[in-house]
Design a protein around this motif. Structure first.
Motif, mmCIF file in Angstrom:
data_model
loop_
_atom_site.group_PDB
_atom_site.id
_atom_site.type_symbol
_atom_site.label_atom_id
_atom_site.label_comp_id
_atom_site.label_asym_id
_atom_site.label_seq_id
_atom_site.Cartn_x
_atom_site.Cartn_y
_atom_site.Cartn_z
ATOM 1 N N VAL A 1 -8.919 5.041 -5.598
ATOM 2 C CA VAL A 1 -7.626 4.528 -6.246
ATOM 3 C C VAL A 1 -6.561 4.382 -5.396
ATOM 4 O O VAL A 1 -6.329 5.086 -4.524
ATOM 5 C CB VAL A 1 -7.292 5.581 -7.524
ATOM 6 C CG1 VAL A 1 -6.269 4.719 -8.241
ATOM 7 C CG2 VAL A 1 -8.467 5.888 -8.164
ATOM 8 N N MET A 2 -5.866 3.267 -5.557
ATOM 9 C CA MET A 2 -4.644 3.017 -4.718
ATOM 10 C C MET A 2 -3.534 2.595 -5.785
ATOM 11 O O MET A 2 -3.700 1.947 -6.697
ATOM 12 C CB MET A 2 -5.154 1.712 -3.666
ATOM 13 C CG MET A 2 -3.736 1.248 -2.926
ATOM 14 S SD MET A 2 -4.165 -0.122 -1.757
ATOM 15 C CE MET A 2 -3.767 -1.326 -2.955
ATOM 16 N N SER A 3 -2.477 3.082 -5.219
ATOM 17 C CA SER A 3 -0.790 2.693 -5.857
ATOM 18 C C SER A 3 -0.203 1.814 -4.974
ATOM 19 O O SER A 3 -0.399 1.838 -3.829
ATOM 20 C CB SER A 3 -0.229 4.001 -5.841
ATOM 21 O OG SER A 3 0.087 4.600 -4.731
ATOM 22 N N PHE B 1 -8.140 0.170 -8.519
ATOM 23 C CA PHE B 1 -9.563 0.794 -8.297
ATOM 24 C C PHE B 1 -10.444 -0.177 -7.371
ATOM 25 O O PHE B 1 -10.477 -1.364 -7.449
ATOM 26 C CB PHE B 1 -10.163 0.930 -9.462
ATOM 27 C CG PHE B 1 -9.786 2.154 -10.599
ATOM 28 C CD1 PHE B 1 -10.410 3.211 -10.499
ATOM 29 C CD2 PHE B 1 -8.399 1.986 -11.225
ATOM 30 C CE1 PHE B 1 -9.877 4.279 -11.233
ATOM 31 C CE2 PHE B 1 -8.050 2.809 -12.101
ATOM 32 C CZ PHE B 1 -8.650 4.032 -12.116
ATOM 33 N N LEU B 2 -10.729 0.380 -6.277
ATOM 34 C CA LEU B 2 -11.404 -0.287 -5.007
ATOM 35 C C LEU B 2 -12.986 -0.103 -4.825
ATOM 36 O O LEU B 2 -13.166 1.111 -5.339
ATOM 37 C CB LEU B 2 -10.774 -0.163 -3.738
ATOM 38 C CG LEU B 2 -9.178 -0.352 -3.831
ATOM 39 C CD1 LEU B 2 -8.490 -0.332 -2.380
ATOM 40 C CD2 LEU B 2 -8.780 -1.808 -4.460
ATOM 41 N N ASP B 3 -13.629 -0.686 -4.347
ATOM 42 C CA ASP B 3 -15.018 -0.183 -4.184
ATOM 43 C C ASP B 3 -15.140 0.429 -2.856
ATOM 44 O O ASP B 3 -14.340 0.203 -1.877
ATOM 45 C CB ASP B 3 -15.772 -1.523 -3.826
ATOM 46 C CG ASP B 3 -17.153 -1.236 -3.453
ATOM 47 O OD1 ASP B 3 -17.871 -0.592 -2.740
ATOM 48 O OD2 ASP B 3 -18.242 -1.593 -4.291
ATOM 49 N N PRO B 4 -15.636 1.827 -3.147
ATOM 50 C CA PRO B 4 -15.529 2.800 -1.992
ATOM 51 C C PRO B 4 -16.099 2.396 -0.828
ATOM 52 O O PRO B 4 -15.683 2.716 0.526
ATOM 53 C CB PRO B 4 -16.159 4.034 -2.370
ATOM 54 C CG PRO B 4 -16.273 3.943 -3.865
ATOM 55 C CD PRO B 4 -16.305 2.133 -4.210
ATOM 56 N N GLY C 1 0.919 -1.179 0.144
ATOM 57 C CA GLY C 1 -0.029 -0.007 -0.005
ATOM 58 C C GLY C 1 1.025 1.311 -0.152
ATOM 59 O O GLY C 1 1.600 1.437 0.604
ATOM 60 N N TRP C 2 0.577 1.917 -1.022
ATOM 61 C CA TRP C 2 1.404 3.384 -1.072
ATOM 62 C C TRP C 2 0.498 4.712 -0.710
ATOM 63 O O TRP C 2 0.383 5.140 0.008
ATOM 64 C CB TRP C 2 2.233 3.478 -2.241
ATOM 65 C CG TRP C 2 3.364 2.273 -2.357
ATOM 66 C CD1 TRP C 2 3.516 1.153 -1.812
ATOM 67 C CD2 TRP C 2 4.834 2.893 -2.638
ATOM 68 N NE1 TRP C 2 4.910 0.729 -1.809
ATOM 69 C CE2 TRP C 2 5.621 1.745 -2.465
ATOM 70 C CE3 TRP C 2 5.240 3.943 -3.229
ATOM 71 C CZ2 TRP C 2 6.881 1.803 -2.958
ATOM 72 C CZ3 TRP C 2 6.797 3.882 -3.725
ATOM 73 C CH2 TRP C 2 7.487 2.822 -3.236
ATOM 74 N N GLY C 3 -0.156 4.854 -1.904
ATOM 75 C CA GLY C 3 -0.908 6.237 -1.948
ATOM 76 C C GLY C 3 -2.613 5.735 -2.285
ATOM 77 O O GLY C 3 -2.870 4.781 -2.643
ATOM 78 N N MET C 4 -3.390 6.671 -1.774
ATOM 79 C CA MET C 4 -4.813 6.506 -2.026
ATOM 80 C C MET C 4 -5.554 7.698 -2.190
ATOM 81 O O MET C 4 -5.294 8.736 -1.495
ATOM 82 C CB MET C 4 -5.392 5.745 -0.764
ATOM 83 C CG MET C 4 -6.838 5.252 -0.937
ATOM 84 S SD MET C 4 -7.337 4.428 0.614
ATOM 85 C CE MET C 4 -7.235 2.633 -0.241
#
Length: 242
Positions: free
Chosen positions: A125-127, A135-138, A114-117
């Protein structure tokens, strides 16, 4: 550590103008930054020092803080409704906190680092430090899809802290003083913001690290940036390079 290549020629370039500088905790290893309700929400990293905190912009004063357990290295941060989502680096677990109290409500998992969100009201969105965005379900944080980011024909590696600004996704590129502007529909880099010289070397201090931390004040249309253990938070205006 992989060296990050120079931006591809032909992509629009931008520089900056400092509007104002605000004090920032020089011990804060900034990993995620959000502006809402007139304050900063900040995730700080390093094992044994990771926190989630609320910070007064004008003074840099920490007005509320919760410690993250020593075994975790906290990372990116996003605000989804009344909940703050905080990532960890290598532990494959994220935390969901109540925005008002900062109390941890639950956890979620993911298979990568896990880096950024960032969240724009629709896309979460996650990096993970690679050239891919996830892309994740909010609501559930379950993975939906991934997208590779390209600068020209070259994958853009080391995507770090993320922020949506005026409909575009901005990403710190780790080990650099550059921010990539990304089209989340295509994965293409649409512009580069060069923040070289924003913090003078002598002001960076012995422990001062790289640029990391972008927050957008949507109501006031203000952009804030800082870095890991930087003594200043900067409000900037982005200007085109002719």
């Amino acid at each position: 550590m992989k060296a990050q290549a120079q931006p591809v020629a032909g992509t629009p370039r931008y520089s900056f103008r400092v509007v104002k500088a605000f004090p920032h905790d020089p011990t804060a290893f900034t990993q995620g930054l959000v502006f809402a309700d007139g304050i900063f929400y900040e995730s700080t990293g390093l094992r044994g020092y990771s926190t989630l905190r609320k910070v007064t912009p004008e003074t840099g004063t920490v007005i509320q803080q919760v410690q993250v357990e020593d075994r975790y290295f906290a990372e990116g941060l996003a605000l989804v409704g009344d909940e703050l989502l905080q990532l960890t680096w290598e532990e494959n677990v994220g935390f969901v906190h109540d925005k008002k109290t900062l109390k941890r409500l639950r956890t979620f998992t993911y298979p990568t680092e896990g880096w950024g969100m960032a969240f724009d009201g629709q896309n979460l969105v996650m990096s993970d430090g690679s050239s891919r965005l996830f892309f994740l379900d909010p609501k559930t944080q379950k993975p939906l899809r991934s997208l590779q980011v390209f600068d020209g024909k070259r994958p853009l590696e080391q995507l770090n802290e993320l922020e949506f600004v005026r409909g575009e996704l901005w990403a710190n590129v780790w080990t650099t003083d550059r921010i990539a502007k990304i089209d989340v529909k295509t994965g293409r880099v649409t512009g580069w913001i060069d923040l070289s010289g924003l913090l003078r070397p002598e002001a960076r201090g012995p422990e001062g690290d790289v640029l990391n931390g972008i927050a957008w004040d949507k109501a006031g249309d203000r952009i804030f940036v800082t870095g890991k253990k930087w003594p200043w938070m900067f409000q900037i205006e982005v200007v085109p390079v002719s």
